[in-house]
Design a protein around this motif. Structure first.
Motif, PDB file in Angstrom:
ATOM      1  N   GLU A  16       2.116   6.250   4.240  1.00 13.87           N
ATOM      2  CA  GLU A  16       0.669   6.483   4.165  1.00 13.87           C
ATOM      3  C   GLU A  16       0.031   6.325   5.532  1.00 13.87           C
ATOM      4  O   GLU A  16      -0.782   7.143   5.956  1.00 13.87           O
ATOM      5  N   TYR A  61     -12.737   3.730   4.593  1.00 12.67           N
ATOM      6  CA  TYR A  61     -12.889   4.292   3.253  1.00 12.67           C
ATOM      7  C   TYR A  61     -11.555   4.420   2.531  1.00 12.67           C
ATOM      8  O   TYR A  61     -11.504   4.398   1.315  1.00 12.67           O
ATOM      9  N   ASP A  62     -10.483   4.552   3.293  1.00 15.37           N
ATOM     10  CA  ASP A  62      -9.165   4.654   2.674  1.00 15.37           C
ATOM     11  C   ASP A  62      -8.549   3.286   2.395  1.00 15.37           C
ATOM     12  O   ASP A  62      -7.389   3.185   2.017  1.00 15.37           O
ATOM     13  N   GLU A  68       0.024  11.595  -2.129  1.00 13.89           N
ATOM     14  CA  GLU A  68      -0.796  11.479  -0.924  1.00 13.89           C
ATOM     15  C   GLU A  68      -1.397  12.766  -0.393  1.00 13.89           C
ATOM     16  O   GLU A  68      -2.251  12.714   0.493  1.00 13.89           O
ATOM     17  N   ARG A 117      -8.479  14.791   2.150  1.00 13.46           N
ATOM     18  CA  ARG A 117      -9.829  14.203   2.181  1.00 13.46           C
ATOM     19  C   ARG A 117      -9.996  13.306   3.408  1.00 13.46           C
ATOM     20  O   ARG A 117     -11.063  13.270   4.022  1.00 13.46           O
ATOM     21  N   PHE A 118      -8.943  12.579   3.778  1.00 13.09           N
ATOM     22  CA  PHE A 118      -8.980  11.715   4.953  1.00 13.09           C
ATOM     23  C   PHE A 118      -9.251  12.548   6.209  1.00 13.09           C
ATOM     24  O   PHE A 118     -10.090  12.183   7.035  1.00 13.09           O
ATOM     25  N   ARG A 125      -1.637   9.255   7.959  1.00 12.31           N
ATOM     26  CA  ARG A 125      -3.045   9.150   8.329  1.00 12.31           C
ATOM     27  C   ARG A 125      -3.220   9.044   9.845  1.00 12.31           C
ATOM     28  O   ARG A 125      -4.317   9.253  10.354  1.00 12.31           O
ATOM     29  N   LYS A 173     -12.762  13.695   6.469  1.00 10.21           N
ATOM     30  CA  LYS A 173     -13.679  12.649   6.930  1.00 10.21           C
ATOM     31  C   LYS A 173     -13.761  12.625   8.452  1.00 10.21           C
ATOM     32  O   LYS A 173     -14.695  12.074   9.011  1.00 10.21           O
ATOM     33  N   TRP A 211     -10.748   5.543   8.066  1.00 12.13           N
ATOM     34  CA  TRP A 211      -9.714   4.537   7.784  1.00 12.13           C
ATOM     35  C   TRP A 211     -10.252   3.476   6.830  1.00 12.13           C
ATOM     36  O   TRP A 211      -9.557   3.047   5.898  1.00 12.13           O
ATOM     37  N   TYR A 242      -8.263   0.451   4.471  1.00 14.36           N
ATOM     38  CA  TYR A 242      -7.618  -0.326   5.514  1.00 14.36           C
ATOM     39  C   TYR A 242      -8.571  -1.399   6.028  1.00 14.36           C
ATOM     40  O   TYR A 242      -9.783  -1.206   6.073  1.00 14.36           O
ATOM     41  N   PRO A 247      -5.357  12.918  -1.133  1.00 18.65           N
ATOM     42  CA  PRO A 247      -6.053  11.880  -0.360  1.00 18.65           C
ATOM     43  C   PRO A 247      -5.966  12.106   1.152  1.00 18.65           C
ATOM     44  O   PRO A 247      -6.916  11.828   1.879  1.00 18.65           O
ATOM     45  N   ARG A 268       0.818  -1.195   0.000  1.00 13.36           N
ATOM     46  CA  ARG A 268       0.000   0.000   0.000  1.00 13.36           C
ATOM     47  C   ARG A 268       0.861   1.259   0.000  1.00 13.36           C
ATOM     48  O   ARG A 268       0.459   2.297  -0.474  1.00 13.36           O
TER      49      ARG A 268
END
Length: 181
Positions: free
Chosen positions: A74, A141-142, A34, A40-41, A78, A44, A139, A144, A37, A8
């Motif tokens: 990543e 939705y990303d 990254e 956006r994370f 996050r 959320k 997490w 995991y 994304p 990943r």
């Protein structure tokens, strides 16, 4: 699980930091891949677009300082970016009581994080969840898995599954209420 995380990750672990060496190029690659994304994370988790962008940028600043120690960028980003957002949100609430934000139109956002109507609807629905449910869904939705989420959030896999179940149930009710199928 380590193999999944390695796959990943968009860059191999760096061996040094600074200059124009491999680590600097790897950092640049991860940054380009990254940043959006990650923004956006963080959104959320309940952040406004500019708050999320600030937290993501600060996470990358911190990552750059210790790039040679980060094995899974990543996942590290996050984990760190939402913490930065939550700390900043608490500090603002402590320092400046009352209404502190201008209209959303007051801030300039890059076009690559502008939201479609569907995304706005999803973020509005996520905002109705509890903090833990929103965190687990972000997490999930990303991409995991339940065991990965449990490890990162330091909760049991059963707790992750329970939060996913409750969040999905509430999101489904929200969709039905909004006239969706």
């Amino acid at each position: 699980m380590v193999d999944e995380l390695s796959v990943r990750s968009s860059a191999a672990p760096a061996t040094n930091c600074g200059g124009t060496g491999t680590a600097a190029r790897d950092f640049a690659t991860v940054y380009r891949a990254e940043l959006v994304p990650l923004i956006r994370f963080v959104m959320k988790h309940g952040a406004r677009p500019q708050e999320a962008a600030d937290a993501a940028q600060e996470a990358f600043v911190q990552a750059y300082k210790t790039w040679d120690t980060i094995s899974f960028p990543e996942r590290w980003l996050r984990t760190v970016a939402p913490r930065i957002y939550f700390r900043a949100a608490l500090k603002v609430k402590e320092d400046l009581p009352g209404e502190i934000w201008g209209s959303q139109g007051d801030c300039h956002l890059p076009t690559d994080i502008e939201l479609s109507d569907q995304e706005r609807s999803v973020f509005a629905a996520l905002a109705e969840l509890t903090g833990r449910q929103r965190q687990v869904m972000a997490w999930f939705y990303d991409g995991y898995s339940v065991p990965e989420i449990a490890e990162v959030l330091e909760i049991s896999a059963d707790a992750v599954r329970q939060n996913l179940h409750r969040a999905r149930k509430q999101l489904k009710a929200h969709r039905i209420q909004q006239g969706g199928a």
